[in-house]
Design an enzyme around this catalytic site. Structure first.
Site, PDB file in Angstrom:
ATOM      1  N   HIS A 149       0.864  -1.186   0.000  1.00 54.04           N
ATOM      2  CA  HIS A 149       0.000   0.000   0.000  1.00 54.04           C
ATOM      3  C   HIS A 149       0.902   1.238   0.000  1.00 54.04           C
ATOM      4  O   HIS A 149       1.898   1.287   0.723  1.00 54.04           O
ATOM      5  CB  HIS A 149      -0.898   0.003   1.240  1.00 54.04           C
ATOM      6  N   GLU A 199       0.678   4.116   1.307  1.00 52.08           N
ATOM      7  CA  GLU A 199       0.889   4.747   2.617  1.00 52.08           C
ATOM      8  C   GLU A 199       1.936   3.984   3.416  1.00 52.08           C
ATOM      9  O   GLU A 199       2.793   4.586   4.069  1.00 52.08           O
ATOM     10  CB  GLU A 199      -0.415   4.809   3.419  1.00 52.08           C
ATOM     11  N   SER A 231      -8.131   0.589   0.222  1.00 52.17           N
ATOM     12  CA  SER A 231      -8.071  -0.275   1.408  1.00 52.17           C
ATOM     13  C   SER A 231      -9.307  -0.100   2.282  1.00 52.17           C
ATOM     14  O   SER A 231      -9.938  -1.077   2.700  1.00 52.17           O
ATOM     15  CB  SER A 231      -6.803   0.051   2.203  1.00 52.17           C
ATOM     16  N   SER A 289     -12.449   7.898  -0.148  1.00 50.20           N
ATOM     17  CA  SER A 289     -11.991   8.617  -1.343  1.00 50.20           C
ATOM     18  C   SER A 289     -13.046   8.637  -2.450  1.00 50.20           C
ATOM     19  O   SER A 289     -12.755   9.014  -3.587  1.00 50.20           O
ATOM     20  CB  SER A 289     -10.683   8.005  -1.864  1.00 50.20           C
TER      21      SER A 289
END
Length: 314
Positions: free
Chosen positions: A130, A132, A229, A272
């Site tokens: 991911h 992040e 996610s 998002s």
């Protein structure tokens, strides 16, 4: 047909955009207004195709590597955050950078740095690959051990008296991480971690709203992207509650067969996903069956994050 009972549609509250996503999109839009297109964005600004395509139409160019950015071009780092090596590369190339990293992600970076500066071995709870997680692992000096599940905790080879600390990916909630944190606390005698209040409010609120909604519906639709996610987790939570749950990008992905025998449908959206896509799903439902739409009560979110100073007046 007039005696057909309309399908009840319940909208989870809260749903959709969180403050970090709102800020990231606004940074790109204001940069386009202030500097004019093109503005280069490293990685998808947020994980949503509709958002990315709408910003592309305004003049944003999305790249995966800074080598794709021309000299002196205005560059935006995505909401997920980036590694120090990316920041250093941008500085070495003298690129004017606007950092759209979510302030809650930055807070995790700072927590990690603080723990390692005190000599603790850092453990990051998150999903491999991911963006992040990659950014966080690249922000904290020294090795960072990634654990994704209880098996990863069991396979850690550190002695039990090692001073350790943990941080978590922001798109995981308190509920997502509690079992792993408990296993780490059992495994290590000297362990520190952030207060649970430091975990992303938006992730927790959206998950709690789906749990509440699942008691009222017999189908759950989560509006969001496949690579999001937090959207995937919302679908999983619906499934765990015993309700058929589907992740869809927009109304075009609605399968009429899902509605057979259903009386009440719950709709939520990942952090998002814009509200226009929720509206699109409701319209798609209306083309199949009469619907009534009502908003469920839920936690009010009033958090706003400030913009970078150079854009505050744009």
């Amino acid at each position: 047909m007039s005696d057909v009972r309309p399908l009840e549609v319940f909208l989870a509250q809260p749903r959709g955009f969180c403050a970090g996503v709102v800020r990231a999109i606004e940074i790109v839009e204001r940069a386009l207004e202030k500097y004019g297109p093109p503005v280069y964005v490293r990685h998808e600004i947020v994980h949503n195709k509709y958002v990315v395509e709408s910003l592309k139409a305004k003049g944003a160019i999305f790249v995966e590597d800074l080598s794709e950015v021309p000299p002196k071009a205005v560059t935006v780092f995505s909401a997920h955050g980036v590694a120090r090596s990316v920041e250093e590369e941008a500085a070495a190339r003298d690129l004017p950078v606007l950092n759209a990293t979510c302030p809650l992600v930055t807070k995790v970076h700072n927590q990690g740095k603080r723990y390692t500066s005190k000599g603790r071995t850092l453990i990051l709870i998150g999903h491999a690959g991911h963006p992040e997680v990659e950014g966080t692992m690249g922000q904290v000096p020294g090795p960072v051990l990634l654990v994704q599940n209880l098996q990863d905790v069991a396979s850690l080879t550190l002695p039990s008296d090692t001073p350790v600390a943990y941080i978590t990916q922001t798109t995981l909630s308190v509920d997502d991480t509690k079992d792993i944190i408990a296993a780490l606390s059992k495994r290590f005698s000297d362990i520190q971690g952030p207060d649970t209040r430091d975990i992303c409010y938006a992730t927790q609120n959206r998950q709690s709203a789906v749990r509440d909604m699942s008691k009222l519906v017999d189908l759950i639709l989560v509006v969001g992207a496949n690579n999001s996610s937090n959207s995937n987790r919302l679908r999983e939570i619906g499934t765990e509650a015993g309700i058929p749950s589907y992740l869809i990008a927009d109304g075009s992905e609605l399968n009429p067969e899902w509605l057979v025998g259903k009386k009440a449908v719950g709709i939520t959206a990942g952090a998002s996903a814009p509200e226009v896509l929720v509206d699109d799903v409701i319209e798609a439902l209306r083309r199949i069956v009469p619907v009534t739409v009502s908003m469920l009560p839920g936690r009010e979110e009033n958090i706003e994050f400030v913009l970078p100073a150079e854009l505050a007046t744009a």
